[in-house]
Design an enzyme around this catalytic site. Sequence first.
Site, short mmCIF file in Angstrom:
data_model
loop_
_atom_site.label_atom_id
_atom_site.label_comp_id
_atom_site.label_asym_id
_atom_site.label_seq_id
_atom_site.Cartn_x
_atom_site.Cartn_y
_atom_site.Cartn_z
N HIS A 271 -6.42 -7.47 -0.52
CA HIS A 271 -6.42 -5.70 -0.95
C HIS A 271 -5.73 -5.56 -2.22
O HIS A 271 -4.53 -6.18 -2.60
CB HIS A 271 -6.11 -4.90 0.29
CG HIS A 271 -6.76 -5.12 1.68
ND1 HIS A 271 -6.24 -6.10 2.57
CD2 HIS A 271 -8.03 -5.15 2.05
CE1 HIS A 271 -7.16 -6.35 3.61
NE2 HIS A 271 -8.03 -5.69 3.22
N ASP B 12 -2.94 -10.62 -2.55
CA ASP B 12 -3.40 -10.30 -1.14
C ASP B 12 -4.89 -9.87 -1.31
O ASP B 12 -5.15 -9.46 -2.36
CB ASP B 12 -2.85 -8.95 -0.65
CG ASP B 12 -3.10 -8.54 0.56
OD1 ASP B 12 -2.10 -8.71 1.52
OD2 ASP B 12 -4.19 -7.54 0.96
N ASP C 248 -4.58 -12.54 3.54
CA ASP C 248 -5.92 -12.21 4.20
C ASP C 248 -7.30 -12.29 3.59
O ASP C 248 -8.39 -11.79 3.87
CB ASP C 248 -5.83 -10.48 4.62
CG ASP C 248 -5.16 -9.66 3.78
OD1 ASP C 248 -5.12 -10.19 2.38
OD2 ASP C 248 -4.86 -8.51 3.71
N HIS D 100 0.74 -1.25 -0.13
CA HIS D 100 -0.14 -0.09 -0.05
C HIS D 100 0.90 1.13 0.01
O HIS D 100 0.24 2.60 -0.15
CB HIS D 100 -0.97 0.12 1.33
CG HIS D 100 -2.01 -1.01 1.35
ND1 HIS D 100 -2.93 -1.27 0.05
CD2 HIS D 100 -2.24 -2.11 2.10
CE1 HIS D 100 -3.74 -2.25 0.33
NE2 HIS D 100 -3.40 -2.65 1.65
ZN LIG Z 1 -4.32 -7.06 2.42
#
Ligand SMILES: [Zn+2]
Length: 321
Positions: A170, A168, A257, A131
């Site tokens: 996200h 991931d 996740d 991120h």
């Molecule tokens: Zn994540």
Amino acid sequence: MAQFKPVNVLFSDRFMDHDTGGGDHPESPKRLTSILRSLQSGPLKDQIRIIEPAQADKDLILSVHPKDYLMRFEEACLSGRETFGHSDNRICYETFEVALLAAGACKQAVDLAEESNGEVTISLVRPPGHHAEKGMPLGFCFLNNVSLAAKYWQKRYNRQKIFILDFDAHHGNGIQEIFDEDPSVFYASIHEHPTFSFPGTGYEDETGTGSGEGFTLNVALPPGATDSLVLKALKERIEPALEKFEPDCLVVAAGFDGHEADDMSGLAYSTGLFGHIGSFLAVWAQRYCQDRIISILEGGYNPDFLGPSVEMYLGGLAVEI
Ligand SMILES: [Zn+2]
């Protein structure tokens, strides 16, 4: 019985020194403890080689992040602040040095991939990185480990075409931002749809900008998505892109996740899915880029399932094919 290749694990106890304040912060040292416990007691235990990384020098970091950002990050840590940029991004006095060590572990993974003969290599690092944008920390991330590894691979070994797969839960907004206009790095991500999920980027019409147009592929899954949608995306979306791009190397942003027991996403992956992802990658690495592949840990926040998920993933990657 399956035969496993050697598995190089870049890890340091120093990664535990990035203190996110204890309590209920999900990005905690317990994550790495969970992974090591699984790896050292399961079927891969005789194949695991733990390697202590060295800190990255600042020149490597400057290949992605501007100098003033790096200075602000260091200053925030050394001045005793508890957060940097956003209240989610907890830091401590040690965080800057630990983040440099994490970046060093990713650089070293590239060296190992070049030097070893098809061994599996993973950097088990904290803090995570996908991120972090060039000049902005986000989502527990400060330095973009995956992007730093890609840049290093290009510079040090002249491998010009890098394919990044990010699984991931996200979207890796930071990786996308860093390589948005760069046709030499293909960023592919499978994640929960941004309408429902942090950080709100990764729509399928985000495909790169300028000369980078066509070198970003976002696969956005609906909340509740299970293994079958991921397997379909790997076969029908990711592999054709990989084949067309003809990469020299693969860098994997390995986040766990999306697991059904991980409450940081609404996805519902089984532990076994990560084994299938590892198997796909093992085949692709052999077929398309002479086994030049590294993996870098991103998310995964349920300690009861993170260790088994990583073990399953590495097992898939490490099976002799
Ligand atoms: Zn994540």
